[in-house]
Motif scaffolding. Structure first.
Motif, PDB file in Angstrom:
ATOM      1  N   LYS A   1       4.428 113.227  94.742  1.00 54.96           N
ATOM      2  CA  LYS A   1       4.810 112.471  95.943  1.00 54.96           C
ATOM      3  C   LYS A   1       6.276 112.662  96.314  1.00 54.96           C
ATOM      4  O   LYS A   1       6.626 112.677  97.497  1.00 54.96           O
ATOM      5  N   HIS A   2       7.132 112.776  95.305  1.00 51.29           N
ATOM      6  CA  HIS A   2       8.562 112.816  95.570  1.00 51.29           C
ATOM      7  C   HIS A   2       9.125 114.231  95.592  1.00 51.29           C
ATOM      8  O   HIS A   2      10.357 114.418  95.586  1.00 51.29           O
TER       9      HIS A   2
ATOM     10  N   GLN B   1       8.250 117.363  84.763  1.00 47.27           N
ATOM     11  CA  GLN B   1       9.459 117.770  85.488  1.00 47.27           C
ATOM     12  C   GLN B   1       9.114 118.116  86.939  1.00 47.27           C
ATOM     13  O   GLN B   1       8.148 118.824  87.205  1.00 47.27           O
ATOM     14  N   ASP B   2       9.896 117.593  87.896  1.00 50.49           N
ATOM     15  CA  ASP B   2       9.692 117.931  89.302  1.00 50.49           C
ATOM     16  C   ASP B   2      10.989 118.452  89.908  1.00 50.49           C
ATOM     17  O   ASP B   2      12.045 118.414  89.279  1.00 50.49           O
ATOM     18  N   GLN B   3      10.884 118.939  91.120  1.00 49.36           N
ATOM     19  CA  GLN B   3      12.038 119.445  91.871  1.00 49.36           C
ATOM     20  C   GLN B   3      12.256 118.572  93.099  1.00 49.36           C
ATOM     21  O   GLN B   3      12.541 119.058  94.189  1.00 49.36           O
ATOM     22  N   GLY B   4      12.096 117.267  92.918  1.00 52.86           N
ATOM     23  CA  GLY B   4      12.076 116.341  94.046  1.00 52.86           C
ATOM     24  C   GLY B   4      13.417 115.731  94.401  1.00 52.86           C
ATOM     25  O   GLY B   4      14.480 116.311  94.147  1.00 52.86           O
ATOM     26  N   ILE B   5      13.341 114.515  94.943  1.00 51.63           N
ATOM     27  CA  ILE B   5      14.529 113.877  95.522  1.00 51.63           C
ATOM     28  C   ILE B   5      15.460 113.300  94.472  1.00 51.63           C
ATOM     29  O   ILE B   5      16.602 112.963  94.773  1.00 51.63           O
ATOM     30  N   GLY B   6      14.970 113.151  93.225  1.00 55.45           N
ATOM     31  CA  GLY B   6      15.810 112.583  92.192  1.00 55.45           C
ATOM     32  C   GLY B   6      15.929 111.069  92.302  1.00 55.45           C
ATOM     33  O   GLY B   6      15.469 110.447  93.266  1.00 55.45           O
ATOM     34  N   ILE B   7      16.556 110.473  91.295  1.00 54.74           N
ATOM     35  CA  ILE B   7      16.693 109.013  91.223  1.00 54.74           C
ATOM     36  C   ILE B   7      18.169 108.665  91.094  1.00 54.74           C
ATOM     37  O   ILE B   7      18.859 109.178  90.208  1.00 54.74           O
TER      38      ILE B   7
END
Length: 632
Positions: A537-538, A561-567
């Motif tokens: 989703k992110h 692990q994703d390449q998304g928006i981060g936290i």
């Protein structure tokens, strides 16, 4: 010589033709007249006085322009001076001062005269106006409801969003009800005081919000008694208030309100505040739609203010289902999985003109309304069988009304599941769309979309609330069993990959011997489904989500692990708390409960979960679980 005449020969005689014409004009409800270039109408039949109240002498004494509504005057003059036959509608003043809508057919005559036939279309115009107002009313409710539903999926802190939504709603209420001031007040916990917390005022109208803060409710016993009984207060004239409401009358005078409608805002039967609408510049008679709008919006406000109360959400969803089933305008029935009726709502009983003894226990397709044809009954039986397997069925069906006429309903069948996901009952719903199908097609589509989204979000939130509720109460079961961890993870990845098609790719790799471990499959599925779904989703479309499993020593180590928006760093510590989401998720859907459930599931395994994240680059969740978890 034979003097006998046939009826047609008799009618052709001048005297008879004149008699027939006079008789026709005398009984016709249409207005026949001659407009003279001097500017007045010459009535030709009694309908003029019947429709407009003017005698012929009175009409001759007024220039016709004087009797035409000012807004219609210029365009009417243009039509009256036209050299061609025209059809035209305009408003003409009645003798009592009101205006009537007339539809005219005008034919030019000699010397500037016009021959006209007019029909009173006032009732038709009023009916059209009421229909338009009803459609606008339902569209307004739809848009405002959708605004608050959308709000529930935005951000971890809804306070500012709710305030903005309430302010916008108060403005829309004021515009729709044509009043000068709208406001919302909330009571203190003991209801001893109240404060106006939000207010909208029309241009030129003064605000009362600053003066009405923490005012004592005991000073208004009459009004408080009404609100505690969850009754609306509608005052068109201050003088209508009874003597025991003198304090309320003084308050209206102090605020300049000439007319007011107030509805209670309640959570269940618990009064928490009220919603008010005031007319300041002139007295106002409140319509049923005004009251209905305030009552509906009052309910929306109550839900918005209590959204983060998980226990209340559960009780409210159950209460709302019972209220909708018993009070909705839809025809609703509860069925067994075999299709036997176990309950009908009041709307269905009233429509079918049946009592419960004629409905309960009977197969649904045998009810009289479904006996229109064998094909209709068979389609219904097939739909019930499919719904019993978990499908949701919806279609338009023709059924019989009690008077044997055929009506079209928007019909649906849905499975009702218990907390374990098992289908226990079916709910059948039908809405009569015969008269409004074409006129309200767009509105209907919007409402159906709204209902579907509310249902999906309610079910999603309910499931998460039930799970987190069990966890916090110590009732979330932990049942480790022997399993092939690599195959288990591969199945989850394959299922998720199929559901997202080619929008993202999920790469799964494993290291070490993970074939015979002891873990709780249900809890592990919560962990992996939630973390991988969140990563998808992110992350931007086309990116890769990596799932890595390593079994070494006595531990299984998962990296998602994703390449998304981060936290953002300031959000990481609170992500595992209920109803908490990262501040940068925007409109991405979520309940704020998933990571809380993940943390509880990891804890029950005696494991550890950590987060590494960089805003704009991606996030890695690391979970360490014992390979041989043992039940306590």
């Amino acid at each position: 010589m034979n003097s006998f005449q046939t009826p047609s020969e008799s009618m052709d005689q001048p005297a008879n033709r004149e008699f027939t014409q006079t008789l026709f004009l005398s009984v016709s409800d249409d207005l026949f007249g001659i407009w003279h270039k001097k500017g007045y109408w010459q009535p030709l039949n009694p309908a003029w006085e019947k429709v407009l109240g003017w005698t012929e002498e009175e009409l001759r004494s007024h220039a016709s322009w004087e009797l035409i509504h000012p807004d219609d005057r210029d365009s009417t003059i243009a039509h009256f001076t036209s050299a061609e036959a025209v059809e035209y509608e305009y408003r003409m003043r009645h003798h009592d001062g009101s205006y009537r809508w007339l539809a005219w057919k005008l034919i030019p005559g000699d010397n500037g005269t016009l021959y006209g036939v007019g029909k009173d279309i006032t009732e038709t115009k009023h009916t059209a106006a009421k229909l338009k107002e009803r459609i606008e009313f339902e569209q307004l409710i739809t848009s405002l409801s959708d605004q608050f539903i959308q709000l529930s999926s935005d951000g971890i802190d809804e306070a500012d969003g709710i305030d903005e939504a309430i302010q916008h709603t108060l403005e829309k209420i004021g515009e729709f009800c044509e009043c000068d001031r709208t406001y919302m007040a909330l009571f203190s916990e003991d209801a001893a005081t109240a404060s106006i917390i939000q207010e909208w005022v029309a241009p030129g109208v003064s605000s009362i919000q600053p003066q009405w803060h923490d005012f004592p409710t005991a000073s208004y016993p009459w009004g408080m008694a009404k609100l505690r009984n969850l009754e609306a207060i509608q005052i068109s004239h201050r003088s209508d208030l009874p003597p025991e409401a003198n304090s309320l009358k003084q308050a209206l005078e102090l605020t300049g309100a000439k007319s007011v409608t107030i509805v209670p805002i309640a959570q269940g039967n618990h009064l928490i505040g009220y919603l008010g609408c005031s007319a300041v510049n002139a007295e106002k008679t409140w319509s049923d739609d005004n009251l209905s709008l305030l009552q509906i919006i009052g309910g929306i406000f109550a839900n918005a203010l209590s959204r983060q109360q998980a226990k209340f959400q559960l009780r409210e969803s159950e209460r709302r289902f019972r209220a909708v089933f018993n009070q909705t305008f839809q025809l609703s029935s509860l069925l067994t999985l075999e299709g036997d009726v176990i309950a009908d709502n009041q709307t269905a009983m009233d429509f079918c003109q049946l009592d419960s003894s004629q409905v309960l226990g009977y197969p649904f397709w045998q009810l009289k309304c479904w006996t229109i044809s064998a094909e209709t009954q068979q389609q219904l039986k097939t739909a019930i069988a499919e719904t019993a397997t978990g499908k949701t069925i919806r279609y338009e069906a023709d059924i019989l009304a009690p008077d044997q006429s055929v009506i079209t309903i928007d019909f649906s069948l849905k499975p009702l599941r218990n907390e374990n996901g098992e289908i226990e009952l079916l709910i059948a719903e039908g809405r009569d769309i015969s008269d409004r199908k074409q006129a309200e097609a767009k509105l209907q589509a919007a409402m159906e979309d709204l209902e579907q989204r509310v249902e999906e979000r309610t079910h999603e939130l309910k499931d998460d609330v039930l799970t987190i509720g069990k966890a916090e109460a110590g009732k979330l079961t932990f049942k480790p069993a022997s399993m092939d961890l690599i195959g288990f993870c591969q199945d989850i990845v394959d299922t998720l990959q199929m559901s997202i098609s080619q929008q993202h790719s999920i790469k799964f790799v494993s290291h070490g011997d993970c074939r015979n471990v002891q873990m709780d499959e249900k809890l592990l599925q919560h962990i992996l489904n939630n973390l991988i779904s969140n990563a998808i989703k992110h992350s931007p479309q086309g990116s890769e989500v990596k799932v890595e499993l390593t079994c070494e020593g006595e531990s299984a180590i998962f990296h998602i692990q994703d390449q998304g928006i981060g936290i953002p760093p300031e959000d990481i510590k609170k992500l595992f708390s209920s109803f908490q989401r990262a501040s940068n998720v925007g409109t991405i859907q979520g309940t704020g409960l998933g990571l809380a459930i993940v943390k509880k599931s990891v804890d029950l395994h005696g494991g550890l979960i950590t987060i590494e994240s960089e805003v704009g680059k991606g996030t890695t969740f690391t979970i360490i679980l014992p390979l041989q978890s043992m039940a306590e």
